[in-house]
Design a protein around this motif. Sequence first.
Motif, PDB file in Angstrom:
ATOM      1  N   ILE A 279      35.405  31.087  56.043  1.00 27.65           N
ATOM      2  CA  ILE A 279      36.496  31.548  55.427  1.00 27.65           C
ATOM      3  C   ILE A 279      36.298  31.630  53.898  1.00 27.65           C
ATOM      4  CG2 ILE A 279      38.878  30.723  54.527  1.00 27.65           C
ATOM      5  CD1 ILE A 279      39.525  29.600  57.254  1.00 27.65           C
ATOM      6  N   ASN A 280      36.406  32.859  53.331  1.00 30.43           N
ATOM      7  CA  ASN A 280      36.105  33.192  51.936  1.00 30.43           C
ATOM      8  C   ASN A 280      37.380  33.364  51.104  1.00 30.43           C
ATOM      9  OD1 ASN A 280      33.315  33.220  52.702  1.00 30.43           O
ATOM     10  ND2 ASN A 280      33.611  35.338  53.219  1.00 30.43           N
ATOM     11  N   TRP A 281      37.098  33.029  49.979  1.00 25.81           N
ATOM     12  CA  TRP A 281      38.292  33.200  48.938  1.00 25.81           C
ATOM     13  C   TRP A 281      37.826  33.276  47.425  1.00 25.81           C
ATOM     14  CZ3 TRP A 281      38.287  29.564  45.078  1.00 25.81           C
ATOM     15  CH2 TRP A 281      37.881  28.366  45.213  1.00 25.81           C
ATOM     16  N   GLU A 282      38.596  34.319  46.566  1.00 25.21           N
ATOM     17  CA  GLU A 282      38.075  34.139  45.152  1.00 25.21           C
ATOM     18  C   GLU A 282      39.433  34.084  44.337  1.00 25.21           C
ATOM     19  OE1 GLU A 282      35.158  37.069  43.384  1.00 25.21           O
ATOM     20  OE2 GLU A 282      36.985  38.143  42.799  1.00 25.21           O
ATOM     21  N   PHE A 283      39.256  33.407  43.422  1.00 26.25           N
ATOM     22  CA  PHE A 283      40.494  33.266  42.329  1.00 26.25           C
ATOM     23  C   PHE A 283      39.786  33.768  41.223  1.00 26.25           C
ATOM     24  CE2 PHE A 283      42.519  31.263  38.578  1.00 26.25           C
ATOM     25  CZ  PHE A 283      43.815  31.736  39.009  1.00 26.25           C
ATOM     26  N   ARG A 284      40.392  35.090  40.834  1.00 22.80           N
ATOM     27  CA  ARG A 284      39.715  35.743  39.586  1.00 22.80           C
ATOM     28  C   ARG A 284      41.035  35.838  38.542  1.00 22.80           C
ATOM     29  NH1 ARG A 284      39.138  39.256  44.309  1.00 22.80           N
ATOM     30  NH2 ARG A 284      40.922  40.589  44.368  1.00 22.80           N
ATOM     31  N   TYR A 285      40.540  36.062  37.174  1.00 16.16           N
ATOM     32  CA  TYR A 285      41.486  36.180  36.120  1.00 16.16           C
ATOM     33  C   TYR A 285      40.953  37.441  35.406  1.00 16.16           C
ATOM     34  CZ  TYR A 285      44.799  35.658  32.594  1.00 16.16           C
ATOM     35  OH  TYR A 285      45.716  35.776  31.580  1.00 16.16           O
ATOM     36  N   PRO A 286      41.558  38.641  35.554  1.00 10.38           N
ATOM     37  CA  PRO A 286      41.263  39.877  34.945  1.00 10.38           C
ATOM     38  C   PRO A 286      41.393  39.875  33.377  1.00 10.38           C
ATOM     39  CG  PRO A 286      42.124  40.247  36.935  1.00 10.38           C
ATOM     40  CD  PRO A 286      42.496  39.025  36.678  1.00 10.38           C
ATOM     41  N   VAL A 287      40.714  40.098  32.707  1.00 12.02           N
ATOM     42  CA  VAL A 287      40.919  39.972  31.117  1.00 12.02           C
ATOM     43  C   VAL A 287      40.091  41.069  30.454  1.00 12.02           C
ATOM     44  CG1 VAL A 287      39.257  38.186  30.751  1.00 12.02           C
ATOM     45  CG2 VAL A 287      41.260  38.580  29.102  1.00 12.02           C
ATOM     46  N   LYS A 288      40.337  41.744  29.225  1.00  8.89           N
ATOM     47  CA  LYS A 288      39.385  42.719  28.753  1.00  8.89           C
ATOM     48  C   LYS A 288      38.773  41.785  27.433  1.00  8.89           C
ATOM     49  CE  LYS A 288      39.695  47.218  27.066  1.00  8.89           C
ATOM     50  NZ  LYS A 288      40.812  48.457  26.591  1.00  8.89           N
ATOM     51  N   VAL A 289      37.337  41.613  27.856  1.00  6.33           N
ATOM     52  CA  VAL A 289      36.450  40.837  27.023  1.00  6.33           C
ATOM     53  C   VAL A 289      35.681  41.696  26.117  1.00  6.33           C
ATOM     54  CG1 VAL A 289      34.713  39.223  26.708  1.00  6.33           C
ATOM     55  CG2 VAL A 289      36.329  39.002  28.256  1.00  6.33           C
ATOM     56  N   MET A 290      35.709  41.742  24.827  1.00  3.18           N
ATOM     57  CA  MET A 290      34.947  42.534  23.783  1.00  3.18           C
ATOM     58  C   MET A 290      35.198  44.144  24.125  1.00  3.18           C
ATOM     59  SD  MET A 290      31.475  40.008  23.775  1.00  3.18           S
ATOM     60  CE  MET A 290      30.471  41.180  23.009  1.00  3.18           C
ATOM     61  N   GLY A 291      36.068  44.442  24.527  1.00  6.31           N
ATOM     62  CA  GLY A 291      36.498  45.789  24.534  1.00  6.31           C
ATOM     63  C   GLY A 291      36.064  46.422  25.655  1.00  6.31           C
ATOM     64  N   ALA A 292      35.764  45.456  27.153  1.00  2.14           N
ATOM     65  CA  ALA A 292      35.003  45.849  28.295  1.00  2.14           C
ATOM     66  C   ALA A 292      36.323  46.680  29.007  1.00  2.14           C
ATOM     67  CB  ALA A 292      34.657  44.635  29.119  1.00  2.14           C
ATOM     68  N   LEU A 293      35.560  47.551  29.885  1.00  4.97           N
ATOM     69  CA  LEU A 293      36.705  48.501  30.660  1.00  4.97           C
ATOM     70  C   LEU A 293      37.014  47.615  31.883  1.00  4.97           C
ATOM     71  CD1 LEU A 293      35.050  52.009  30.193  1.00  4.97           C
ATOM     72  CD2 LEU A 293      36.976  50.938  29.018  1.00  4.97           C
ATOM     73  N   ARG A 294      36.193  46.889  32.319  1.00  4.76           N
ATOM     74  CA  ARG A 294      36.481  46.025  33.550  1.00  4.76           C
ATOM     75  C   ARG A 294      35.802  44.761  33.367  1.00  4.76           C
ATOM     76  NH1 ARG A 294      37.800  47.976  38.804  1.00  4.76           N
ATOM     77  NH2 ARG A 294      37.344  46.423  40.476  1.00  4.76           N
ATOM     78  N   SER A 295      36.608  43.612  33.281  1.00  2.00           N
ATOM     79  CA  SER A 295      35.948  42.365  33.412  1.00  2.00           C
ATOM     80  C   SER A 295      36.714  41.443  33.824  1.00  2.00           C
ATOM     81  CB  SER A 295      35.501  42.159  31.913  1.00  2.00           C
ATOM     82  OG  SER A 295      36.743  41.973  31.202  1.00  2.00           O
ATOM     83  N   LYS A 296      36.275  40.011  34.288  1.00  5.55           N
ATOM     84  CA  LYS A 296      37.106  38.990  34.704  1.00  5.55           C
ATOM     85  C   LYS A 296      36.259  37.789  34.586  1.00  5.55           C
ATOM     86  CE  LYS A 296      35.212  39.476  39.687  1.00  5.55           C
ATOM     87  NZ  LYS A 296      35.377  39.992  41.109  1.00  5.55           N
ATOM     88  N   PHE A 297      36.954  36.615  34.824  1.00  6.49           N
ATOM     89  CA  PHE A 297      36.295  35.128  35.148  1.00  6.49           C
ATOM     90  C   PHE A 297      36.895  34.908  36.399  1.00  6.49           C
ATOM     91  CE2 PHE A 297      37.012  35.485  30.405  1.00  6.49           C
ATOM     92  CZ  PHE A 297      35.498  34.712  29.982  1.00  6.49           C
ATOM     93  N   TYR A 298      35.902  34.230  37.411  1.00  2.00           N
ATOM     94  CA  TYR A 298      36.388  33.898  38.694  1.00  2.00           C
ATOM     95  C   TYR A 298      35.781  32.545  39.232  1.00  2.00           C
ATOM     96  CZ  TYR A 298      31.546  35.297  39.648  1.00  2.00           C
ATOM     97  OH  TYR A 298      30.105  35.419  39.639  1.00  2.00           O
ATOM     98  N   VAL A 299      36.256  32.076  40.187  1.00  2.00           N
ATOM     99  CA  VAL A 299      35.909  31.011  40.790  1.00  2.00           C
ATOM    100  C   VAL A 299      36.007  31.330  42.253  1.00  2.00           C
ATOM    101  CG1 VAL A 299      36.011  28.440  41.527  1.00  2.00           C
ATOM    102  CG2 VAL A 299      36.485  29.113  38.981  1.00  2.00           C
TER     103      VAL A 299
END
Length: 390
Positions: A279-299
């Motif tokens: 069983i796999n899972w991902e909790f992610r928080y998409p956020v725009k870091v330093m003008g990034a077009l696509r970025s996220k922090f995750y566990v």
Amino acid sequence: MEIKKLSLLLLLTFILLNSNLIFGQEEEEQILYYQMEPLDDSLFINIQQQLFIDPPDPKAEIVVDIRNATDQTISVKGSLYPLLALKPETRARITTYPFKLNLEETINYGSLFTRVIQKLRFNNLLNPPTVFQISPTLGYINPYIQIMGGERFGIPMKKDVGLSIGFGTPYSGALETNFSEVNFHILGAKVGVFLSVDAMVELKSSENHNNLYVTDGIQMSYTVPFGNFFEIGYLSASGEFSQTFLEKYTKNTVNKNNIVYNPDSTIRFQPYLLEGGFINWEFRYPVKVMGALRSKFYVARFIDEMHAGFAGRELTLAGSVFDLRMDYMFNSPVRQNQFVMDISVQKIFDYWAYSSIAIGPSVIISKLSSGGLGFNSFFVNIRVKVGSSL
């Protein structure tokens, strides 16, 4: 040896990040010849649409020259246009754009140390994500394809129905695994297959004791429809490794030293041969870091291993555009803890590749077969952007 590798990594990263770095000065007086830092996606796209540039690139290099009142120009990715080709309101936004790199400034050797901090746009360090990043049904759409690890390359067939392809796991580093996958997406659900592609793992002839090896299997997952924040799924290998594959991944050719023994003949380190279901899972928080077009922090939890990290595409820092990925893997039932880092820098190549291809070092830091901490993988990773960004 490890000191030499570390020095090489630092030198390569420094060269890449500074290959297109242009320093500017404080706007104490009007700047008439400047590069616009790519920190306003909508304005950059609007400029290119008015100049009939298709597809528009929100990270394109745009240079404005208004030194001559009768011959004012704007250059987009090396192509020159008259500034009057743009609408008056667009010209006004360009001339009042706050993030300019002055191309008339004289730079000396001391500028590297005295001016770079002034060019870091801390007010753009964190911003809200784009609509696509927080959509549970459209979040899979991703125009970036990377040869080893990272987010999957997402191809939309019809809005929330599409395909994704990936080489390596979403969390793996350079030359770490033979895992590859193809998935079908519909309304936030994902169903796919994974299989083994051994070409990458066979490029490294040592320090393969912390690798992940698979045969084939199926996987499925679902993104909870309250923003693109939580995904849960199940992955199952099709069966056990045959004796032929066991010997291939533990004893033969480049894998002959994959199992490391203690003096008493007990196993000290060994690769992860994937069998069974997880069983796999991902909790992610998409956020725009330093003008990034696509970025996220995750566990995340993937095949009984924990991961925590950050992934960002096309971050902007003082005129440079680069991708950054950092992943820390821990609490594995088989493998040793490891840290993965990719830095891929854009604007290295020319013409169409100028804004489409990023290249840079990819490293894995973990325990070596000798027991010490060091680089057990060091390679070059490449990212290609297909089409326009979202």
